[in-house]
Every structure is written in C-alpha cells, then in structure tokens.
Motif scaffolding. Structure first.
Motif, PDB file in Angstrom:
ATOM      1  N   ALA A 111      -5.833   0.745  -5.613  1.00 35.43           N
ATOM      2  CA  ALA A 111      -7.331   0.464  -5.837  1.00 35.43           C
ATOM      3  C   ALA A 111      -7.692  -0.807  -5.056  1.00 35.43           C
ATOM      4  N   GLU A 112      -6.790  -1.677  -4.763  1.00 32.61           N
ATOM      5  CA  GLU A 112      -6.765  -3.004  -4.351  1.00 32.61           C
ATOM      6  C   GLU A 112      -6.794  -3.041  -2.699  1.00 32.61           C
ATOM      7  N   ALA A 113      -6.436  -1.792  -2.138  1.00 31.45           N
ATOM      8  CA  ALA A 113      -6.247  -1.832  -0.812  1.00 31.45           C
ATOM      9  C   ALA A 113      -7.626  -1.596  -0.112  1.00 31.45           C
ATOM     10  N   THR A 114      -7.642  -1.934   1.254  1.00 31.44           N
ATOM     11  CA  THR A 114      -8.768  -1.530   1.721  1.00 31.44           C
ATOM     12  C   THR A 114      -8.759  -0.267   2.973  1.00 31.44           C
ATOM     13  N   VAL A 115      -9.451   0.596   3.212  1.00 29.94           N
ATOM     14  CA  VAL A 115      -9.300   1.531   4.017  1.00 29.94           C
ATOM     15  C   VAL A 115     -10.696   1.658   5.049  1.00 29.94           C
ATOM     16  N   SER A 116     -10.426   1.622   6.055  1.00 29.13           N
ATOM     17  CA  SER A 116     -11.543   1.327   6.920  1.00 29.13           C
ATOM     18  C   SER A 116     -11.676   2.595   8.031  1.00 29.13           C
ATOM     19  N   GLN A 117     -12.879   2.681   8.593  1.00 26.86           N
ATOM     20  CA  GLN A 117     -13.026   3.813   9.536  1.00 26.86           C
ATOM     21  C   GLN A 117     -12.018   3.775  10.481  1.00 26.86           C
ATOM     22  N   GLU A 118     -11.511   2.929  11.052  1.00 25.09           N
ATOM     23  CA  GLU A 118     -10.280   2.798  11.757  1.00 25.09           C
ATOM     24  C   GLU A 118      -8.985   3.305  11.564  1.00 25.09           C
ATOM     25  N   ASP A 119      -8.653   3.204  10.020  1.00 21.56           N
ATOM     26  CA  ASP A 119      -7.647   3.828   9.443  1.00 21.56           C
ATOM     27  C   ASP A 119      -7.810   5.414   9.560  1.00 21.56           C
ATOM     28  N   TRP A 120      -8.982   5.895   9.113  1.00 20.52           N
ATOM     29  CA  TRP A 120      -9.308   7.273   9.344  1.00 20.52           C
ATOM     30  C   TRP A 120      -9.209   8.005  10.492  1.00 20.52           C
ATOM     31  N   LEU A 121      -9.787   7.351  11.738  1.00 18.99           N
ATOM     32  CA  LEU A 121      -9.769   7.594  13.135  1.00 18.99           C
ATOM     33  C   LEU A 121      -8.282   7.578  13.449  1.00 18.99           C
ATOM     34  N   ALA A 122      -7.350   6.627  13.107  1.00 20.07           N
ATOM     35  CA  ALA A 122      -5.979   6.810  13.629  1.00 20.07           C
ATOM     36  C   ALA A 122      -5.319   7.948  13.089  1.00 20.07           C
ATOM     37  N   THR A 123      -5.720   8.060  11.846  1.00 20.55           N
ATOM     38  CA  THR A 123      -4.992   9.303  10.965  1.00 20.55           C
ATOM     39  C   THR A 123      -5.509  10.790  11.721  1.00 20.55           C
ATOM     40  N   LYS A 124      -6.665  10.670  12.099  1.00 18.85           N
ATOM     41  CA  LYS A 124      -7.195  11.987  12.819  1.00 18.85           C
ATOM     42  C   LYS A 124      -6.610  12.104  14.299  1.00 18.85           C
ATOM     43  N   ARG A 125      -6.304  10.870  14.829  1.00 19.95           N
ATOM     44  CA  ARG A 125      -5.780  10.767  16.465  1.00 19.95           C
ATOM     45  C   ARG A 125      -4.184  11.394  15.974  1.00 19.95           C
ATOM     46  N   ARG A 126      -3.626  10.937  15.059  1.00 15.74           N
ATOM     47  CA  ARG A 126      -2.067  11.227  14.583  1.00 15.74           C
ATOM     48  C   ARG A 126      -2.212  12.962  14.561  1.00 15.74           C
ATOM     49  N   GLU A 127      -2.844  13.259  13.655  1.00 15.36           N
ATOM     50  CA  GLU A 127      -3.026  14.922  13.353  1.00 15.36           C
ATOM     51  C   GLU A 127      -3.340  15.585  14.664  1.00 15.36           C
ATOM     52  N   LEU A 128      -4.284  15.233  15.429  1.00 19.80           N
ATOM     53  CA  LEU A 128      -4.863  15.911  16.625  1.00 19.80           C
ATOM     54  C   LEU A 128      -3.308  16.134  17.576  1.00 19.80           C
ATOM     55  N   HIS A 129      -2.800  14.855  17.804  1.00 22.61           N
ATOM     56  CA  HIS A 129      -1.454  14.821  18.636  1.00 22.61           C
ATOM     57  C   HIS A 129      -0.356  15.824  18.125  1.00 22.61           C
ATOM     58  N   ARG A 130      -0.224  15.719  16.722  1.00 24.99           N
ATOM     59  CA  ARG A 130       0.744  16.515  16.000  1.00 24.99           C
ATOM     60  C   ARG A 130       0.382  18.010  16.375  1.00 24.99           C
ATOM     61  N   LYS A 131      -1.117  18.434  16.309  1.00 24.18           N
ATOM     62  CA  LYS A 131      -1.345  19.836  16.368  1.00 24.18           C
ATOM     63  C   LYS A 131      -1.042  20.105  17.784  1.00 24.18           C
ATOM     64  N   LEU A 132      -1.479  19.409  18.963  1.00 28.65           N
ATOM     65  CA  LEU A 132      -0.918  19.581  20.190  1.00 28.65           C
ATOM     66  C   LEU A 132       0.332  19.889  20.604  1.00 28.65           C
ATOM     67  N   ARG A 133       1.131  19.114  19.613  1.00 25.95           N
ATOM     68  CA  ARG A 133       2.784  19.264  19.971  1.00 25.95           C
ATOM     69  C   ARG A 133       3.187  20.494  19.401  1.00 25.95           C
ATOM     70  N   ASP A 134       2.614  20.769  18.204  1.00 19.51           N
ATOM     71  CA  ASP A 134       2.953  22.019  17.510  1.00 19.51           C
ATOM     72  C   ASP A 134       2.492  23.326  18.485  1.00 19.51           C
ATOM     73  N   ASN A 135       1.278  23.194  18.854  1.00 18.91           N
ATOM     74  CA  ASN A 135       0.755  24.225  19.860  1.00 18.91           C
ATOM     75  C   ASN A 135       1.613  24.505  20.875  1.00 18.91           C
TER      76      ASN A 135
END
Length: 183
Positions: free
Chosen positions: A145-169
């Motif tokens: 609960a003490e952690a901070t989660v930013s929009q940048e964290d979310w966007l970085a995760t989305k980028r990683r998910e997209l790259h993984r999906k491209l590699r998988d495809n």
C-alpha cells in the motif's frame, strides 16, 4: 414489482440536450476549474443524499468517477482532455433543470440523460482511466500500500504487453523463420 420502460431519443431530441450543454459550456468559460469541480461535487452530494432511481444512481457514480479522474495525481490527464472534461461538467453548475428535481423519479431524468451523454462523449477517457485504476489497484496489492503507481508505470506495462504480443504473433506465423514475411 418493477416496471421496465425503454425510450429512444432521436437526433432532434439529442440536439436539444447538446444545445443545453453548449450553452452551459459557453457560460462556464469564465468559471474557474475549482468552482466547476466544487459545484459538480455539490450536485453529486445532493443527488446521493436522495433516494434515486437505479438508472440515475448508476450514472451519478460515473459522474463521481469523472471528478476523481480530474483530481487523480497519478493519472495526469493532458490539458486538452482536462478542459474537455471540465467543460462537460459545466452543465452541473447550472441551477436550473429541464425537469424539476422535486418531481418523483422523473425529476432526475434530464440529469441522467446529460450524464449518459457526457459519459458517452468521454468513453475513451473513461475506459483508459478505469484500466489504469484496475492496474494501480493490482500493483498496490502486489507491491504494498505504501508504493506509488504512476501513469508511466502503467504505460510501460502496456508497452511490454504490446511487444510481447508482437513477438508471440511473429513466432506463431512461422516458427524458426525470422524473415518469413519477405520470403
């Protein structure tokens, strides 16, 4: 016993509501952001302190989410989108309603319609913000609960998910052939 009533607003009906919104937006150009947010919060509070029909209560919750999106320091809504949200909320600074709120059930019909139109106009903002909130909740649960989660964290995760999906495809198309698209 409940009763379901469905009605359709045609383009001319919707045009009437759009004109109301445009007039409210024009009047609100000179209203400070803090005043728009305060007046919207007061309207939400007033609505939540009444016994509302479910169709209104659901939409009031969405209105509350809009205000939270504006105030969310982790979300960082871009200036142009922030202005669009604030302009849309300007309607709730208006003292007069189409249908007086004291009329049982129907008095909130115009408010529910305006909120629904507002939510539909800002649907993309809503869906991305809700996705971010879900991500943040999961990350706070995972990190603590003490952690901070930013929009940048979310966007970085989305980028990683997209790259993984491209590699998988790419791998699924032709395993073992890097340039399968060209040969």
């Amino acid at each position: 016993m409940s009763l379901d009533i469905t009605f359709t607003l045609n383009d001319s009906d919707l045009e009437h509501f759009r004109e109301l919104m445009q007039r409210a937006v024009a009047r609100a150009e000179s209203v400070a952001e803090a005043d728009i947010k305060r007046n919207t919060a007061l309207a939400i509070e007033e609505l939540e302190n009444k016994t509302l029909p479910e169709f209104v209560a659901v939409r009031v919750a969405k209105l509350r989410e809009l205000v939270q999106m504006l105030d969310d320091k982790d979300w960082q809504l871009p200036a142009e989108e922030r202005k669009a949200v604030l302009s849309s909320l300007a309607y709730f600074c208006e003292p007069a309603d189409l249908v007086p709120d004291h009329i049982p059930v129907l008095g909130y019909m115009d408010d529910a319609i305006m909120i629904e139109l507002l939510v539909r106009d800002l649907a993309e903002n809503f869906s991305t913000y809700e996705e971010f909130c879900t991500f943040r909740t999961a990350e706070l649960h995972r990190r603590g609960a003490e952690a901070t989660v930013s929009q940048e964290d979310w966007l970085a995760t989305k980028r990683r998910e997209l790259h993984r999906k491209l590699r998988d495809n790419r791998a699924a198309r032709r395993p073992g052939r890097v340039f399968s698209r060209f040969f």
